[in-house]
Motif scaffolding. Structure first.
Motif, mmCIF file in Angstrom:
data_model
loop_
_atom_site.group_PDB
_atom_site.id
_atom_site.type_symbol
_atom_site.label_atom_id
_atom_site.label_comp_id
_atom_site.label_asym_id
_atom_site.label_seq_id
_atom_site.Cartn_x
_atom_site.Cartn_y
_atom_site.Cartn_z
ATOM 1 N N ARG A 190 0.863 -1.181 0.000
ATOM 2 C CA ARG A 190 0.000 0.000 0.000
ATOM 3 C C ARG A 190 0.899 1.230 0.000
ATOM 4 O O ARG A 190 1.893 1.272 0.724
ATOM 5 N N TYR A 191 0.542 2.248 -0.778
ATOM 6 C CA TYR A 191 1.425 3.402 -0.860
ATOM 7 C C TYR A 191 0.660 4.625 -1.361
ATOM 8 O O TYR A 191 -0.413 4.524 -1.956
ATOM 9 N N SER A 192 1.246 5.795 -1.096
ATOM 10 C CA SER A 192 0.650 7.057 -1.528
ATOM 11 C C SER A 192 1.273 7.582 -2.806
ATOM 12 O O SER A 192 0.681 8.412 -3.494
ATOM 13 N N ALA A 193 2.494 7.143 -3.101
ATOM 14 C CA ALA A 193 3.183 7.601 -4.307
ATOM 15 C C ALA A 193 4.294 6.629 -4.639
ATOM 16 O O ALA A 193 4.770 5.887 -3.780
ATOM 17 N N VAL A 235 -1.365 14.769 -3.902
ATOM 18 C CA VAL A 235 -0.113 14.988 -3.187
ATOM 19 C C VAL A 235 -0.269 14.991 -1.673
ATOM 20 O O VAL A 235 0.683 15.255 -0.962
ATOM 21 N N ALA A 236 -1.455 14.727 -1.163
ATOM 22 C CA ALA A 236 -1.669 14.793 0.277
ATOM 23 C C ALA A 236 -1.716 13.397 0.889
ATOM 24 O O ALA A 236 -1.926 12.400 0.213
ATOM 25 N N VAL A 237 -1.529 13.349 2.192
ATOM 26 C CA VAL A 237 -1.578 12.096 2.938
ATOM 27 C C VAL A 237 -2.616 12.238 4.040
ATOM 28 O O VAL A 237 -2.737 13.293 4.654
ATOM 29 N N LEU A 262 -3.693 6.388 5.052
ATOM 30 C CA LEU A 262 -4.631 5.852 4.077
ATOM 31 C C LEU A 262 -3.969 5.906 2.700
ATOM 32 O O LEU A 262 -3.616 6.984 2.216
ATOM 33 N N SER A 263 -3.791 4.774 2.076
ATOM 34 C CA SER A 263 -3.026 4.682 0.834
ATOM 35 C C SER A 263 -3.949 4.616 -0.382
ATOM 36 O O SER A 263 -4.729 3.680 -0.512
#
Length: 408
Positions: free
Chosen positions: A76-79, A104-106, A121-122
Motif C-alpha cells: 500500500r502506498y501514496s506515491a 499529493v496529500a496524505v 490511508l493509501s
C-alpha cells in the motif's frame, strides 16, 4: 521577554575569518528555487546532492531501479516516488474546484483505524484494484477522503499536505539548546504564548513535521519511505503491514527495499537543499512584531551551515516549538487528545518563491487556507491575541503586513 532575551544571547556570535563560506543561497531567483543546492558544497557533497536528487525522482516499481538500487513498492502506498508528492520541493497545493482528486496529500488515520488500514490511508496498492481511498476536495470545506475499503464513518483521519523542503539541513543543525531556551511551556512571561518542545520516543528534540515529531532528517526520511511508500528500510527492518491480510503480499517480507547507501544519498540531498533567496520587504516588519506574529514566528535562528559547519543565522520565521492553535484546528489523528490542537510553528521563509512559482497558496497543515488572511484568521488558542490584533489593523496597515509576508 524571557524568550526574546534568551534568543538575543544565543544569536551573539564571535567574529570569524572571512574566507569561510557562509552563503545560504545563490541570490538568484531560479526557475526552481526549492530544488537548488546550497552554496559552499564540496565537489563530493555536490555529487552526492545530484545522485540523491536522481533517487528522489525515481519512480519505484517492484523490480530494481535503473540506477542499481533494489526495487520495491507497497503493497500500500501514496506515491511511487518522493517527487510525486513533493512537486518541485515546494509545499503541496489543493485544487480549488470541488470533487477534484488531490494527488499529493496524505491522510493520517486515528488509532482506532490503524489495525485495518495502517497509519496512513493509501490511495494505491499492489494488492487492491483501487487502493484504500482517494482524497477529494469539498466545496468550501476542509479536504476530505472517500474511503473504499471500509465504512467512511468508522475512521477519523487528518489531512497532511507535503511540506516545503526548504533549508532542511540548516534546520537540522539548530542546536537543541536554542529550541529549549525558546520554550516557555508555563507561560512564565505572561504573554499568552507558551511554546512546548516536542520530544521523540528516545528523548530527542523534534523539529521536522507538522507536529515536530521528527528530530533528524534520517528519521523523517525513513518515516516517509515506510509509511508513504510502503518500503522496508535497512535501518529499521520493520514489516509494513497495511492490514492483517497484506502480510502475505509479495513485498511485505523482510527483504530490504531501501539500502543504507540509498538512504544516505536521499538524506544528503535533503540536507544540502538551499534556503530561500528572497530579501524581505522592510515595510511591514514592525507590524509583524507589534501584532504578536513574531512571538512564535521568530525571524531568525542561529545554526550551522550543512556544508562546513560555519555558524550562520537563518531567516526561518519559526521557533520550531509546538503551540496550541485552538479547538478548530484539533487533529483527530493525534496520539493524545492533549496534543490534538498543538502544531509546530510553520517556517514562513519561501512564501515569495511559492507565490512566484504557483501564483497561489495552500496554507495550514491541510491546505484549508487559500490566502494569508485566511491562514491568520484560522489561528486561535495561543495565537488568539495576534489574530485579533490583525483584525484591528486599518486596511492600509493590514495590506502592509500581508505584503511583508508575501516578500519572505
Amino acid at each position: 521577554m524571557i524568550r526574546l532575551v534568551a534568543l538575543l544571547v544565543l544569536l551573539a556570535q564571535p567574529v570569524f575569518a572571512q574566507e569561510v563560506c557562509r552563503d545560504l543561497n545563490s541570490g538568484l531567483q531560479t526557475i526552481h528555487p526549492f530544488k537548488a543546492a546550497i552554496p559552499c558544497l564540496s565537489d563530493d557533497q555536490l555529487k552526492r546532492f545530484f545522485r540523491g536528487n536522481t533517487l528522489f525522482g525515481v519512480t519505484r516499481r517492484t523490480e530494481p531501479t535503473r540506477i542499481g538500487f533494489p526495487g520495491g513498492i507497497g503493497p500500500r502506498y501514496s506515491a511511487q516516488s518522493c517527487a510525486h508528492c513533493h512537486v518541485f520541493n515546494r509545499k503541496g497545493e489543493v485544487p480549488r474546484s470541488p470533487n477534484r482528486a488531490i494527488g499529493v496529500a496524505v491522510a493520517l488515520l486515528s488509532l482506532e483505524a490503524t489495525d485495518l488500514l495502517g497509519k496512513t490511508l493509501s490511495p494505491y496498492a499492489t494488492d487492491l484494484p483501487y487502493g484504500e481511498g482517494r482524497l477529494l476536495t469539498a466545496d468550501g470545506a476542509v479536504p476530505h477522503y472517500v474511503i473504499w475499503e471500509t465504512n467512511p464513518s468508522a475512521a477519523e483521519y487528518a489531512v497532511r499536505m507535503p511540506m516545503a523542503l526548504t533549508g532542511l539541513g540548516l534546520i537540522e543543525n539548530v542546536e537543541e539548546e536554542i529550541i529549549l531556551e525558546l520554550a516557555d511551556p508555563d507561560d512564565l512571561d505572561g504573554d499568552g504564548v507558551s511554546g512546548r518542545v516536542s520530544r521523540t520516543a528516545n528523548g530527542q528534540v523534534g523539529r521536522f513535521g507538522w507536529k515536530a515529531q521528527h528530530a533528524s532528517l534520517v528519521g523523517v526520511t525513513i518515516f516517509a519511505l515506510e509509511n508513504d511508500m510502503g518500503l522496508t528500510v535497512f535501518e529499521s527492518l520493520k514489516l509494513i503491514c497495511k492490514s492483517n491480510l497484506s502480510c502475505d503480499a509479495p513485498n511485505s517480507g523482510e527483504a530490504i527495499e531501501v539500502e543504507k547507501a540509498e538512504l544516505a544519498l536521499l538524506v544528503d540531498y535533503l540536507r544540502y537543499l538551499s534556503a530561500p533567496s528572497d530579501v524581505p520587504s522592510a515595510e511591514g516588519f514592525t507590524l509583524f512584531k507589534t501584532t504578536g506574529c513574531a512571538a512564535c514566528h521568530i525571524p531568525s535562528l542561529p545554526t550551522k551551515h550543512p556544508a562546513n559547519g560555519a555558524r550562520v543565522s537563518i531567516p526561518i520565521y519559526s521557533d520550531l516549538l509546538l503551540h496550541d492553535m485552538g479547538p478548530a484546528l484539533a487533529d483527530p489523528a493525534s496520539v493524545s487528545p492533549n496534543t490534538a490542537s498543538e502544531w509546530r510553528t510553520a517556517p514562513l521563509w519561501g512564501l515569495a518563491a511559492t507565490l512566484r512559482l504557483a501564483g497561489e497558496l495552500s496554507l495550514m497543515h491541510d491546505g484549508r487556507a487559500k490566502t494569508l488572511s485566511e491562514a491568520i484568521l484560522a489561528h486561535d488558542g495561543e495565537a488568539h491575541n495576534a489574530r485579533q490584533n490583525f483584525l484591528r489593523l486599518e486596511a492600509s496597515a493590514r495590506d502592509k503586513l500581508l505584503n511583508f509576508l508575501k516578500s519572505l
